[in-house]
Design an enzyme around this catalytic site. Structure first.
Site, PDB file in Angstrom:
ATOM      1  NE  ARG A  66      -3.674  -2.132   0.810  1.00  0.00           N
ATOM      2  CZ  ARG A  66      -4.922  -2.375   1.041  1.00  0.00           C
ATOM      3  NH1 ARG A  66      -5.425  -1.377   2.493  1.00  0.00           N
ATOM      4  NH2 ARG A  66      -5.100  -3.076   1.127  1.00  0.00           N
ATOM      5  NE  ARG A  85      -4.291  -2.339  10.620  1.00  0.00           N
ATOM      6  CZ  ARG A  85      -5.124  -2.097   9.846  1.00  0.00           C
ATOM      7  NH1 ARG A  85      -6.088  -2.010  10.094  1.00  0.00           N
ATOM      8  NH2 ARG A  85      -4.727  -1.046   8.769  1.00  0.00           N
ATOM      9  CD  GLU A 142     -10.907  -2.631   8.614  1.00  0.00           C
ATOM     10  OE1 GLU A 142     -10.715  -1.200   8.235  1.00  0.00           O
ATOM     11  OE2 GLU A 142     -10.084  -2.889   7.391  1.00  0.00           O
ATOM     12  CD  GLU A 178      -3.677   2.614   2.207  1.00  0.00           C
ATOM     13  OE1 GLU A 178      -4.259   2.823   2.358  1.00  0.00           O
ATOM     14  OE2 GLU A 178      -2.619   2.464   3.906  1.00  0.00           O
ATOM     15  NE  ARG A 232      -5.124   2.887  12.935  1.00  0.00           N
ATOM     16  CZ  ARG A 232      -5.521   2.902  11.735  1.00  0.00           C
ATOM     17  NH1 ARG A 232      -6.416   2.806  11.289  1.00  0.00           N
ATOM     18  NH2 ARG A 232      -6.127   4.835  11.480  1.00  0.00           N
ATOM     19  CG  HIS A 233      -2.070   2.522   8.076  1.00  0.00           C
ATOM     20  ND1 HIS A 233      -2.329   3.317   8.949  1.00  0.00           N
ATOM     21  CD2 HIS A 233      -2.702   1.920   7.371  1.00  0.00           C
ATOM     22  CE1 HIS A 233      -3.908   3.360   8.854  1.00  0.00           C
ATOM     23  NE2 HIS A 233      -4.552   2.570   7.698  1.00  0.00           N
ATOM     24  CB  SER A 261     -12.513  -5.130   4.551  1.00  0.00           C
ATOM     25  OG  SER A 261     -12.375  -4.318   5.457  1.00  0.00           O
TER      26      SER A 261
HETATM   27  P1  ATP Z   1      -7.472   0.891   6.993  1.00  0.00           P
HETATM   28  O1  ATP Z   1      -9.098   1.305   6.962  1.00  0.00           O
HETATM   29  O2  ATP Z   1      -6.886   0.575   7.980  1.00  0.00           O
HETATM   30  O3  ATP Z   1      -6.145   1.255   6.893  1.00  0.00           O
HETATM   31  P2  ATP Z   1      -8.440  -0.941   5.273  1.00  0.00           P
HETATM   32  O4  ATP Z   1      -9.549  -0.598   4.849  1.00  0.00           O
HETATM   33  O5  ATP Z   1      -7.545  -0.020   3.851  1.00  0.00           O
HETATM   34  O6  ATP Z   1      -8.009  -0.498   6.710  1.00  0.00           O
HETATM   35  P3  ATP Z   1      -8.394  -3.341   3.873  1.00  0.00           P
HETATM   36  O7  ATP Z   1      -7.967  -3.318   2.234  1.00  0.00           O
HETATM   37  O8  ATP Z   1      -9.576  -3.561   4.097  1.00  0.00           O
HETATM   38  O9  ATP Z   1      -8.000  -2.556   5.270  1.00  0.00           O
HETATM   39  O10 ATP Z   1      -7.505  -5.270   4.048  1.00  0.00           O
HETATM   40  C1  ATP Z   1      -7.805  -5.375   4.389  1.00  0.00           C
HETATM   41  C2  ATP Z   1      -7.255  -5.387   5.878  1.00  0.00           C
HETATM   42  O11 ATP Z   1      -5.787  -5.975   5.384  1.00  0.00           O
HETATM   43  C3  ATP Z   1      -7.202  -4.344   7.250  1.00  0.00           C
HETATM   44  O12 ATP Z   1      -8.586  -5.603   7.747  1.00  0.00           O
HETATM   45  C4  ATP Z   1      -5.979  -4.557   7.743  1.00  0.00           C
HETATM   46  O13 ATP Z   1      -5.729  -6.288   8.741  1.00  0.00           O
HETATM   47  C5  ATP Z   1      -4.678  -4.727   7.348  1.00  0.00           C
HETATM   48  N1  ATP Z   1      -4.569  -3.565   6.440  1.00  0.00           N
HETATM   49  C6  ATP Z   1      -4.909  -3.036   5.559  1.00  0.00           C
HETATM   50  N2  ATP Z   1      -4.139  -1.969   5.201  1.00  0.00           N
HETATM   51  C7  ATP Z   1      -3.053  -1.973   5.968  1.00  0.00           C
HETATM   52  C8  ATP Z   1      -1.524  -1.396   6.790  1.00  0.00           C
HETATM   53  N3  ATP Z   1      -1.407  -0.259   5.654  1.00  0.00           N
HETATM   54  N4  ATP Z   1      -0.950  -2.123   7.789  1.00  0.00           N
HETATM   55  C9  ATP Z   1      -1.463  -3.070   8.046  1.00  0.00           C
HETATM   56  N5  ATP Z   1      -2.233  -4.082   7.921  1.00  0.00           N
HETATM   57  C10 ATP Z   1      -2.998  -3.528   6.963  1.00  0.00           C
END
Ligand code: ATP
Length: 565
Positions: A322, A539, A485, A324, A330-331, A488
């Site tokens: 990602r 996570r 979270e 981001e 969390r990320h 998803s």
């Molecule tokens: P968030 O809103 O917390 O950024 P997301 O909605 O982008 O997460 P999803 O794309 O639905 O997350 O990804 C599925 C799962 O992957 C999430 O529930 C989380 O456990 C994990 N996840 C997502 N982005 C990250 C990240 N940048 N770093 C670590 N784990 C992540």
């Protein structure tokens, strides 16, 4: 503002000066130690000279013929009084007198044992005794974190050795060889590496290295994540990191075995893809010969291709990227995804129940299988016991119910949250606290997210009524652990016309790169109803253990500012 800037500058300078003084003190101590070790030259007239020293290819260690190799994990009554060989890191040494030294040997994780080296009575070349005074001095001067091999007699200590994991036995060392000596000065000591990390900031600050000493911890300074990662081997040697890594391995294993037992087939989606199909902005781009390639943001499309390709139930475990710029606990820019996708027979709740089943199985089993590791982690990062729902009492709220709960029982600032807008992180955390209080669980599901909060492939609930803004509920859910979270998932659209309509509704061109090919798959063949979910392994490990950051659960955390080690 200016005043606080001056104060923080002053504080930083003070901290820097303190850290420098500390480093200087450590360096002097190390120099003294190095000088003393250097002074302990091997004495060629020493009758014990073949029993200790630096092992080299030309001078390998020699052991007694009856000595057997052991592991600390399996040391038991049967070894009492026996001669054993142990390969380990020497994590501490202390000369008690010219005739006696104590060492602490660590084999793996937190498996440690006390060793004692005692010079035996008078010797002569004709009657060489087991341990000489020069040997005691030499062993007592080995630098911490050197890798050694010892031969020793297993015996019971006068009192249990509380400081070591193996407390009911100790080793009376009779031979000791260094296989790989550590330098006199370590960049980070094991004691510091095993203290809670004080700061997860990725940027260099004025105050380098280690933080404040804590009187409760014998004055061992704690360090920042930067210092930990700059001393990656020591970071990993810390028993707390070893325990986290062991729990992570077990989580992955439990995920895989649960799904395999239920007919899921593992597959490997690609990391390199030709189009940023799931959304443009948070994808890494890289040159690919004469073209451009992207790193996969999730295995989503590939899981669905597997279902379209006739696999009924699939899962994958692998890296997800990602781009981001999210500098949060969390990320990460790379994390490990645990993903599954399955055919739906009657209702998308089959998917929800499968995901709930696998996660609860993982959390329950890990408590049993990794009880010792969890204890090690808790001794450094204290956390409350995780509350899991009793079987049959799982908490599943609709998004609207969750928002209502937050409005009615959450903090005042969330009195006006809406059913057609996604939740913010503070809202999620506040809801976590309300759910814990009301339902006695840290694990719960929120279902029926509004379509505005889900990607185009999420199936709109056919029974849902549009809100005044035209927002509808979807058959999509998130799972939460301790208010954060972790997953998803939901039902995916399997009808190509419906899919195209949702793509347009999201303002995306169905003919755009990656999207057109994706929709085509549903036109080429009939694809059964299906759904799935994606879990972040980092996570679930971090939040299950109540760690302050996912960076602690990853082997090599990748963040917007850090790509090494
Ligand atoms: P968030 O809103 O917390 O950024 P997301 O909605 O982008 O997460 P999803 O794309 O639905 O997350 O990804 C599925 C799962 O992957 C999430 O529930 C989380 O456990 C994990 N996840 C997502 N982005 C990250 C990240 N940048 N770093 C670590 N784990 C992540």
């Amino acid at each position: 503002m200016e005043e606080s800037a001056t104060i923080s500058k002053k504080a930083a300078k003070k901290a820097e000066a303190k850290a420098k003084k500390e480093a200087l003190k450590e360096q002097r101590a190390a120099e003294r130690l190095a000088a003393s070790v250097g002074a302990v030259k091997l004495d060629h007239d020493d009758p014990a000279k073949d029993r200790y020293g630096r092992a080299t290819p030309t001078s390998p260690p020699v052991f007694s013929s009856d000595a057997q190799e052991v592991n600390l994990r399996s040391l038991g009554e049967e070894h009492d009084g026996k001669t054993v060989i142990l390969r380990a890191w020497l994590q501490n040494s202390r000369a008690q007198s010219a005739k006696m030294a104590f060492v602490e040997l660590r084999e793996e994780g937190s498996w440690t044992i006390q060793g004692i080296v005692v010079a035996t009575a008078e010797t002569s070349p004709e009657a060489p005794h087991v341990v000489s005074r020069p040997m005691v001095k030499w062993v007592g001067g080995i630098t911490p974190e050197s890798f050694v091999v010892v031969e020793a007699k297993v015996q019971r200590p006068v009192e249990p050795v509380k400081s070591c994991r193996v407390s009911m036995f100790e080793l009376l060392v009779t031979r000791c060889f260094t296989l790989a000596p550590a330098p006199a000065l370590l960049g980070m000591t094991l004691a510091t590496a095993n203290r809670p990390i004080v700061d997860f900031n990725d940027e260099e600050t004025n105050a380098p290295g280690e933080g404040e000493k804590d009187a409760d911890d014998g004055g061992v300074p704690a360090a920042t994540m930067l210092t930990h990662l700059d001393n990656i081997a020591m970071h990993k040697r810390a028993p707390v990191q070893q325990a986290i890594a062991d729990i992570r391995v077990e989580m992955k294993h439990l995920f895989r075995s649960y799904l395999r037992d239920r007919g899921f087939k593992e597959f490997e989606p690609p990391c390199l893809i030709g189009a940023a199909s799931e959304g443009g902005s948070n994808v890494f781009r890289l040159p690919y010969f004469t073209k451009e390639a992207f790193l996969a943001q999730s295995p989503q499309f590939y899981k669905q291709i597997e279902i379209a390709g006739g696999r009924k139930r699939v899962f994958s475990i692998g890296p997800v990227f990602r781009a981001e710029n999210s500098n949060t606990p969390r990320h990460m820019t790379e994390f490990t995804g645990l993903d599954l996708e399955m055919e739906i027979r009657n209702d998308y709740n089959e998917v929800l129940l499968m995901l709930e089943g696998v996660l609860l199985h993982m959390f329950r089993q890990i408590q049993e299988r990794c009880a010792a590791e969890i204890e090690v982690v808790r001794s450094v990062y204290p956390s409350e016991e995780i509350l899991l729902p009793e079987p049959g009492k799982e908490v599943r709220l609709s998004f609207a119910e969750a928002q209502q709960l937050l409005r009615e029982e959450g903090p005042a600032e969330f009195r006006n949250v809406r059913d057609d807008e996604d939740m913010s992180t503070p809202q999620e955390k506040a809801l976590g606290a309300v759910v814990r209080e009301k339902f006695n669980t840290d694990f719960y599901v929120i279902d029926k997210f509004p379509d505005t909060a889900r990607p185009f492939y999420a199936k709109v609930d056919p029974a849902s009524k549009p809100s005044s803004e035209g927002v509808r509920a979807t058959n999509a859910f998130d799972f939460f652990l301790r208010g954060q979270e972790i997953l998803s998932g939901g039902q995916r659209i399997n009808d190509p016309d419906e899919l195209e309509e949702r793509i347009r509704a999201k303002g995306i061109d169905p003919a755009s790169p990656g999207i057109e090919g994706y929709v085509d798959i549903f036109r080429q063949v009939g694809v059964p109803p299906h759904g799935g979910g994606g879990i972040g392994l980092d996570r679930i490990v971090a939040w299950f253990l109540g760690l302050p950051s996912v960076h602690l659960a990853a082997y090599y955390p990748r963040t917007p500012k850090r790509l090494s080690p």
